[in-house]
Write an enzyme that holds these catalytic residues in place. Structure first.
Site, PDB file in Angstrom:
ATOM      1  N   ASP A  92       0.827  -1.206   0.000  1.00  0.00           N
ATOM      2  CA  ASP A  92       0.000   0.000   0.000  1.00  0.00           C
ATOM      3  C   ASP A  92       0.859   1.254   0.000  1.00  0.00           C
ATOM      4  OD1 ASP A  92      -2.093   1.725   0.044  1.00  0.00           O
ATOM      5  OD2 ASP A  92      -2.570   1.438   2.158  1.00  0.00           O
ATOM      6  N   ASP A 285      -1.804   4.712  -5.977  1.00  0.00           N
ATOM      7  CA  ASP A 285      -2.070   4.007  -4.722  1.00  0.00           C
ATOM      8  C   ASP A 285      -2.166   2.514  -4.989  1.00  0.00           C
ATOM      9  OD1 ASP A 285      -2.783   3.110  -2.253  1.00  0.00           O
ATOM     10  OD2 ASP A 285      -4.748   4.062  -2.195  1.00  0.00           O
TER      11      ASP A 285
END
Length: 388
Positions: A92, A285
């Site tokens: 992440d 992301d």
């Protein structure tokens, strides 16, 4: 300059001493965005002796997972000692905190765990990344609560523990890093078994694993993760500067004045039609499965996509915009003649080409559905390019 295709691999690379760049990797070679910007990095040492380590340390970690049916990518890392245990962590780049669950199998237990106290710099770093400054008193354990963009939450205490990372030349290092030990965490459902155990936070904040490794002088502040559409090879993640960038990377500018990894985009072209992208941010992301465009860009994209000769068919909760052919599509490659390549154009003529294979999905009944979503519907203020 030749366009850089994205049919197989995409990477993000961050540099420390140079202006920020992202790298597009060519084919030959709502998740986690806590709400507050983080402050610039500051120097901090964390008790590791690294004088004997060469400046060109480099680690290459296999990446597992896929877009479908898993919907995520992850790495497997050894944490703790006596003995170290292997944990699968979601990759992440949209959040800073790495955490593992205290109570879910495999339980995060280790003889080398040490709880971080509120008066330690690492606790300050943690709270800067989670918007919770000033909520800790002196020698209490450093507590955190992280609220993600997809409305999931994790709560726990910050600890330090030993990591095992295998270097390129065959040796290993064992840095002591600060991570979260969560007593509350998102549930995959009582009847399902998740392949991942926690989160690997790769954001820009001082508490991220990358920042800690950099300030301990283990690695140069360069990392990348490459995702493959080949079902036999999911990809890899690398940290450090001993990588053959010239072989497969084309550099493009990144915005340096925002807390997230953000690309400076000149324009987007769908087939032969130019879409307006002026004054819009594009955030990368890896923890987000899908890509989101905000209005008016999303409405422009939808208007040109609907010009396909295919018949529009009712969507569902997950995919609202779908089309069907004269017979059900068997694979994503069947739609290439109906939808053109999407081109993301950056400065100095650099282009990332995204074929329809990468922005459409074939659902179970054989319809082709647009896999780019309207970020304005979930109140995003920026365009979000999902790494999954």
């Amino acid at each position: 300059m030749q366009p850089v295709t994205m049919a197989y691999l995409i990477a993000v690379v961050i540099l420390s001493e140079l202006p920020s760049f992202s790298a597009l990797i060519n084919s030959s070679s709502p998740s986690a965005i806590p709400g507050k910007p983080v402050s610039p990095l500051v120097e901090e040492t964390m008790g590791n002796t690294v004088d004997e380590l060469p400046p060109s340390n480099f680690v290459n970690i296999p990446v597992f997972g896929d877009v479908y049916p898993n919907g995520f990518y992850y790495v497997s890392i050894k944490i703790g000692n006596k003995p170290p245990n292997r944990y699968n962590l979601d990759i992440d780049t949209g959040s800073d905190v790495t955490w593992l669950p205290k109570g879910r199998y495999p339980r995060y237990e280790s003889h080398s765990i040490r709880y971080v106290r509120c008066n330690e710099p690492r606790c300050t770093d943690l709270h800067e990344s989670t918007s919770r400054e000033g909520e800790c008193k002196n020698t209490e354990r450093c507590h955190y609560e992280i609220n993600y963009q997809d409305e999931t939450t994790t709560k726990g205490f910050l600890v330090t523990d030993s990591f095992t990372l295998h270097l390129k030349e065959g040796s290993s290092i064992h840095p002591t890093l600060a991570i979260g030990r969560s007593y509350k965490y998102p549930s995959k459902g009582p009847n399902s078994q998740s392949k991942t155990h926690g989160m690997l936070g790769l954001g820009k904040g001082r508490i991220s694993i990358l920042s800690q490794l950099r300030h301990n002088r283990f690695f140069a502040n360069i990392f990348g993760h490459c995702l493959s559409s080949n079902p036999r090879v999911s990809g890899f993640m690398f940290i450090g500067k001993d990588f053959d960038y010239s072989r497969c990377l084309t550099w493009v500018p990144m915005s340096s004045d925002v807390p997230l990894y953000s690309l400076a985009m000149d324009e987007i072209v769908y087939g032969d039609e130019q879409l307006l992208v002026s004054n819009q941010d594009f955030v990368l992301d890896s923890g987000t499965t899908h890509t989101y465009f905000i209005d008016p860009l999303y409405q422009q994209l939808l208007s040109v996509v609907t010009k396909t000769p295919l018949q529009k068919t009712p969507g569902d909760v997950g995919y609202r915009h779908c089309w069907k052919g004269t017979k059900p599509f068997d694979s994503i490659s069947d739609i290439r003649s109906y939808f053109p390549t999407l081109k993301l154009k950056f400065g100095e003529g650099r282009v990332m080409e995204i074929p329809p294979d990468n922005y459409f999905i074939i659902r179970g009944i054989g319809d082709a559905c647009l896999a780019i979503f309207n970020g304005s519907d979930i109140k995003l203020s920026f365009n979000l390019i999902g790494g999954n």
